[in-house]
Each structure stands twice: as structure tokens, then as C-alpha cells.
Design a protein around this motif. Structure first.
Motif, short mmCIF file in Angstrom:
data_model
loop_
_atom_site.label_atom_id
_atom_site.label_comp_id
_atom_site.label_asym_id
_atom_site.label_seq_id
_atom_site.Cartn_x
_atom_site.Cartn_y
_atom_site.Cartn_z
N ALA A 1 -6.28 4.95 -0.19
CA ALA A 1 -5.17 4.64 -1.11
C ALA A 1 -5.56 4.91 -2.55
O ALA A 1 -4.87 5.62 -3.28
CB ALA A 1 -4.73 3.19 -0.93
N THR B 1 -3.78 -2.49 -5.01
CA THR B 1 -4.21 -2.10 -3.66
C THR B 1 -5.20 -3.12 -3.11
O THR B 1 -5.14 -3.48 -1.94
CB THR B 1 -4.85 -0.70 -3.69
OG1 THR B 1 -4.04 0.15 -4.48
CG2 THR B 1 -4.97 -0.14 -2.30
N ILE C 1 0.84 -1.20 0.00
CA ILE C 1 0.00 0.00 0.00
C ILE C 1 0.87 1.25 0.00
O ILE C 1 0.63 2.19 -0.77
CB ILE C 1 -0.97 -0.03 1.20
CG1 ILE C 1 -2.00 -1.14 0.97
CG2 ILE C 1 -1.67 1.30 1.35
CD1 ILE C 1 -2.98 -1.30 2.09
N CYS D 1 0.81 3.86 -3.10
CA CYS D 1 0.38 5.22 -2.79
C CYS D 1 1.46 6.22 -3.19
O CYS D 1 1.16 7.27 -3.77
CB CYS D 1 0.07 5.35 -1.30
SG CYS D 1 -1.52 4.67 -0.85
#
Lengths: 361, 280
Positions: B78, B89, A347, A351
Motif C-alpha cells: 500500500a 495505512t 486501505i 491506495c
């Protein structure tokens, strides 16, 4: 309106340098976050993070033998990581490594059990058969995408479950080893087994599990690198991934490229199954993979889809997989911690990518 | 003989239905939801923890919903705010959910279930099974008859449409993904409450089956739930002993069917036009 033109301050060259810089910074940051996270959790458990880090280092690098164990754990991840990375390069998403490696593993086991030939013929034969079955399993979603516009993500997920059910059926109802409760096939012929490296390399103990499929993995890394960088097909593959329209104008048929890329990706993923059957277990065991196909996604992501990056990332995850057992036994930390850390690592990574790269466009 | 399969069909379709409605809401808003599996798992986990803390199934349901919602918020922060790759994700959230369970609650836990309701001619089912069709209708009405639904679908159909109305696409995507977490969490709660037992493998790929149902149902709430009923029915066929169908074939039925449908061999599916895009 909101889309500002690409800042003309950066020349193409500068842009390239920044890109390369980020390629190093992102994975390192993500890995740092991972280890920090583990440290914080340990502090919350009132255990010493230092002891934890030392256990990791100790379990991975205290001797040649331990390090060979890391390489052993890294081997299947190198294959699945490369498979995911290769597909990524063509703009494709192969979540189906898990299914591809099961199908290939079963094929390898079948040939290894039923055919009795000298090693020099049988081993290549088993590998080739397994690669072919992995290729077919990988090419199906590619074909469906090109012919019917069906998204490969969904189809690869579906094929994972179908492959699991299919091999489960075969091993439970048809090819189960007689007199066995465990759902596994009989052992493959001795001539179909990979060489244990411990028996030939002086620094590694004979009992060590590392086998020559690791050498196959290194070979794959090098071939993939050369293929992507220097071959015409590799160029076409990257072009389809970067700019499908340009590829079409350049006389490349993207549909064709998509199908063979998925086939190739499935082939490499299949080798992960081969390494387990012919190198380690010497038989097909039902649901043997501990999520290698999914870890392959993490590995490819962390390795920035570069073959050498994938290799490095596989070593890290090979280390973690090996250490998970030790920290559970020695420090009493459930291995779920590493899974949580892995999820977090992905993640953080995506991101950062999304935030920095997309904002800049 | 077929009629005797109805109870089992309804029981198996209920958790799928919740997760599939969740998947519909999120994908209609343009966010690919691979994370249904993880959201269901967090829902099941929340239910168990809630019930164990205070001996009340209702508290368990609330905590379970919170668990699903929490993982959905992680997904939306996210993918929407940071514009991360949606599929990766989703995979990450599934790994994260599985890891948290292995860390926090690797053992099997006995828990009390939600109350069951006995109706004449219908039989007795968990309360969530009765809520299911209501929720389906609510989703349908919300998506197709209200301004909220229009905006949610606009978020999924184009990156520009909401901008021209000076509405935030992000906000409506958050709304869609949030709903998906709540619904998937409820599906997870049902699974635990149905067998009164929590194990770490309880979801067993149902999140992905639900995702298949979303596609099979062409991203429409009622069709998605019908798809879940079909999958639930197929899953119940192993009760008919004399047919002797291999379990594995029954288990792969939803996946095979979805691949066929996705290939357009039976009808044509039409995903939301801006599904998976993250420009705002």
C-alpha cells in the motif's frame, strides 16, 4: 527528470471537476469493496449474502425507531469524524480523538455530579467545561509541534494512552461510585442530562436511546461547514494546510493556526465524550469508547474531510455499529468481520488516492 | 531490591525490543510504522495457530513470523507501491489485524511456550530473550557496517540518493518494512509463549510503546533496545509494593518520557530526513 510538468491539457477548471468527481467515486468504490468483501466472506461461510444485506437494511431502516438507533450510533462518530477532518484541512493529523474524548467525558461527568443547578445553566456549563478540557488536550500536541517541532502524530498517540491511564486512575481510585465493582462514577444530576428525543418526538418510541446530542452534532456539522468555507479563520486554516509558505507570505502565522486548529479539533472530539456521558450513560464508565477516535479517522477519510461527507460517512458507520450486534445474534457472524472490512476499506481508499492523485502530479 | 527487578525487566523488555528493532528498520528506510501493534498481534496469532496445528513451538514461531511478515507486506504494497498515506495505512492495518482476530480467534487459547534456557548466575529465560541482544548487534552491524544498511538508510534519508546510483528506493523500503514485520512478529510470538496463553488483547499497546522506544532511542538499534530496557524496568516497578506507585502512572511512563524526549527537553532526536515521503 522524471517529474513531468503538470499536464497543460487540463485547465484549472477541468482539474477541479475531476477532483470533485473523484471525491465521489473514491468513497463509493471503497464502500462497494467493503460490502462485496462481506458478501464473499459470507459465501465462503456458506451463508446467504442476500440475507446479510437484508438484515442490514432491516435493522437500519425498517422503522423510524430503528433509524433513530442508527442516528444514535452515528452521533459520537460525527464528532470524532469532524475533529479529524478539521485537523486534516490544516494538514494536521489528529489520532488523539480517543484521548480528547475521554478527558472531556470525565470533565463533563465531574461537573454533572458535583454541581447542582437548573438545566439551562448546568448543561451549557458542563459542555463548556468538557470542550475546554478537550481543547487543552488537543492543543498540547499542537504546541509541542510549533515550539519543538515534535510530530503531532506521535504525541497524540502518546496522549491517548496518558488520557486513558489518567481517567482510569481517577475513576478507579478517586471517584468510583461507592459500593460498586464496575469502575464508574456516580450518576450525574438529572438536570445535567440531555433530553431523550423519544420523549418529545412522536415517531420515536420513548425507550429509544437517541438524545439531543444528535442535534448538537448536526449543529457542529453546519458550524464547521460555514467556518471552513466562509470565515477568515477557516480560510487561514485551509491555507496553512494547502500551502504553508503562501500563508506565511500572506501574513498568517502558521504556528498560531496549528495550535488553535488542534485545540478546536480536540474540542469537537471532546463532544463525543459529552454525548456519551450526558446523553446515554449519565456517568463516566472506564474505557467506554469503542474506538470512536479511530473510527473517526475512517469517517473523515471516507467523507473526504468535508463536513457533509463526514456526516454521511458517520451514518454508514453508525448503521454498521448498530447492525454488528444484530448480525452476530441473528446470523452468527462475528462482529470482527466489520472491523476487517473497515481496515480493508481504508486501505483501498488510500491506495486509490495515492495511486491516482500522486501519479498525476 | 532493584536487582530483584532484573528478571521482570528482561521479560518485559524482550517483546518491546523486537518490535522496536522492527520499527527502526522500517523508519530508517523512510516508512512510518504505526502498524507495529497490528504486526505483533498477527505474530501472536500466527504462533498460536501454528502451535495448535502441530504441537511444536518452533513451527509456531515460524508461522508467527510469517504473520508479522504478511501484515508488513500489506503495509509495504500500500505505502510503497501505491504510495498511500503511511500513517492512515498503518492505522488501517491495526484495525485489520484486530478485526481478523475478533473474527477468527476471539477466544483465549492455551498454548505451549518456547523452550527456556537456564544459565548459571543469569537465571532462566525464554530462548528469544537470549536472541534479543544478538539481533540488536546484527541490526546495528547491518545498518552501519554493510552496503545493505547504507542503502536502507539512504532510502530513508533522501528520495533522490538511491536514484543517482540507479538503485530502486522501493526495493530497499520493502526490505526495511519486511524486516519490521519479521521482528514485530517475533515480539508477538514471545508474548504468547511467555504466558502460554493467547488472548485478543495480548499486545495491549506494546506496539505503540515500541514505537515510542524507536523515537526515544533516536532511530538507532542499540539505543532503541536500551530504551526498551528502561521501559521494561519502569513497568516492573509495581513489583515493589511499599513504594505504592499507582499502576496507571507506571503504565504511562513510556508515553510521558517519549513526549519529553520528542520535545527535545532531554537531548535532541533526529528522525530520518525523508521519513514519510513517498515520491520515487
Amino acid at each position: 527528470m522524471n517529474n513531468q510538468p503538470v499536464s497543460s491539457v487540463h485547465t484549472r477548471n477541468q482539474f477541479h471537476t475531476i477532483q470533485q468527481f473523484l471525491n465521489v467515486v473514491f468513497p463509493l468504490t471503497a464502500v462497494l469493496v467493503f460490502f462485496l468483501f462481506c458478501g464473499i466472506v459470507l459465501l465462503l461461510r456458506r451463508q446467504s449474502p442476500i440475507a446479510f444485506y437484508l438484515t442490514i437494511l432491516n435493522s437500519g431502516f425498517s422503522s423510524f425507531d430503528e433509524f433513530a438507533g442508527v442516528l444514535f450510533n452515528a452521533t459520537p462518530l460525527i464528532f470524532t469524524g469532524l475533529a479529524v477532518a478539521l485537523a486534516f484541512k490544516a494538514g494536521l493529523f489528529n489520532i488523539g480523538c480517543e484521548g480528547q474524548l475521554y478527558v472531556a467525558a470525565f470533565t463533563a461527568a465531574w461537573f454533572g455530579i458535583h454541581i447542582n443547578l437548573p438545566s439551562i445553566v448546568l448543561i451549557p456549563l458542563c459542555i463548556a467545561a468538557a470542550m475546554l478540557s478537550g481543547a487543552i488536550w488537543g492543543a498540547i500536541p499542537g504546541l509541542l509541534k510549533v515550539k519543538f517541532g515534535a510530530h503531532e502524530v506521535i504525541n497524540t498517540i502518546m496522549l491517548n494512552f496518558i488520557a486513558l491511564a489518567l481517567t482510569n486512575y481517577l475513576v478507579v481510585s478517586v471517584f468510583r461510585e461507592p459500593g460498586q465493582m464496575t469502575p464508574q462514577t456516580a450518576a450525574i444530576n438529572k438536570t445535567a442530562r440531555f433530553q431523550r428525543l423519544g420523549e418529545v418526538v412522536p415517531f420515536i418510541e420513548e425507550s429509544n436511546l437517541l438524545d439531543s446530542s444528535f442535534l448538537l452534532a448536526i449543529l457542529c456539522v453546519i458550524i464547521t461547514y460555514v467556518f471552513l468555507k466562509y470565515s477568515r479563520w477557516g480560510y487561514e486554516l485551509r491555507l496553512v494546510g494547502n500551502a504553508s509558505d503562501v500563508a506565511t507570505y500572506g501574513g498568517i502565522n502558521p504556528g498560531k493556526v496549528i495550535v488553535w486548529t488542534m485545540a478546536l479539533s480536540g474540542t469537537i472530539a471532546g463532544l463525543a465524550g459529552v454525548s456519551d456521558v450526558m446523553g446515554y450513560r449519565h456517568r463516566f464508565l472506564d474505557s467506554f469508547s469503542s474506538g470512536w477516535g479511530f473510527t473517526g479517522i475512517v469517517v473523515a477519510l471516507l467523507g473526504r474531510n468535508h463536513p457533509f461527507g463526514v456526516f454521511a460517512a458517520s451514518l454508514l458507520f453508525g448503521l454498521l455499529n448498530k447492525v454488528a450486534l444484530d448480525i452476530e445474534l441473528l446470523l452468527g457472524i462475528p462482529r470482527g468481520l466489520f472491523l476487517v472490512g473497515q481496515g480493508l476499506l481504508i486501505i483501498v481508499m488510500v491506495c486509490m488516492e495515492g495511486f491516482v492523485i500522486k501519479r498525476r502530479k | 531490591m532493584i536487582l530483584s527487578l532484573i528478571p521482570s525487566t528482561l521479560r518485559k523488555a524482550t517483546p518491546l525490543g523486537y518490535a522496536a528493532l522492527g520499527g527502526t528498520c522500517s523508519e530508517r528506510a523512510g516508512v512510518v510504522n504505526i502498524a507495529l501493534e497490528g504486526m505483533m498481534l498477527m505474530g501472536a496469532f500466527g504462533y498460536t495457530v501454528g502451535v495448535q496445528a502441530i504441537e511444536s513451538a518452533w513451527i509456531g514461531l515460524c508461522v508467527g513470523i510469517a504473520g508479522g511478515f504478511g501484515s508488513a507486506m500489506l503495509l509495504s504494497i500500500a505505502t510503497i507501491t501505491f504510495q498511500s498515506e503511511q500513517i492512515v495505512t498503518g492505522v488501517a492495518i491495526n484495525i485489520l489485524a484486530l478485526g481478523s482476530i475478533e473474527y477468527l480467534l476471539p477466544t483465549s487459547e492455551r498454548v505451549v511456550g518456547l523452550p527456556e534456557l537456564k544459565l548459571p548466575f543469569i537465571g532462566h529465560y525464554s530462548i528469544l530473550t537470549y536472541v534479543m541482544p544478538l539481533l540488536m548487534l546484527m541490526c546495528h552491524i547491518m545498518l552501519y557496517k554493510t552496503a545493505w544498511g547504507l542503502r536502507l538508510r539512504a532510502a530513508g534519508n533522501s528520495t533522490e540518493a538511491l536514484k543517482t546510483l540507479s538503485l530502486s528506493r522501493n526495493r530497499w523500503q520493502y526490505f526495511g518494512v519486511g524486516l519490521s514485520g519479521i521482528f514485530a512478529g517475533m515480539g508477538g510470538c514471545f508474548l504468547v509463549s511467555d504466558v502460554n496463553l493467547f488472548t485478543k488483547g495480548i499486545i495491549a499497546g506494546r506496539g505503540y510503546v515500541a514505537l515510542a522506544a524507536v523515537i526515544f532511542g533516536n532511530w538507532r538499534p542499540i539505543n532503541c533496545v536500551l530504551a526498551c530496557l528502561l521501559f521494561g524496568f519502569a513497568d516492573s516497578l509495581d513489583l515493589i509494593q511499599q513504594w505504592n506507585i499507582p499502576d496507571q502512572l507506571i503504565q504511562s511512563f513510556p508515553y510521558i518520557l517519549t513526549m519529553i524526549v520528542l520535545a527535545g527537553l532531554v537531548g535532541k532526536t533526529r528522525p530520518p530526513a525523508a521519513l514519510g515521503t513517498s515520491e520515487n
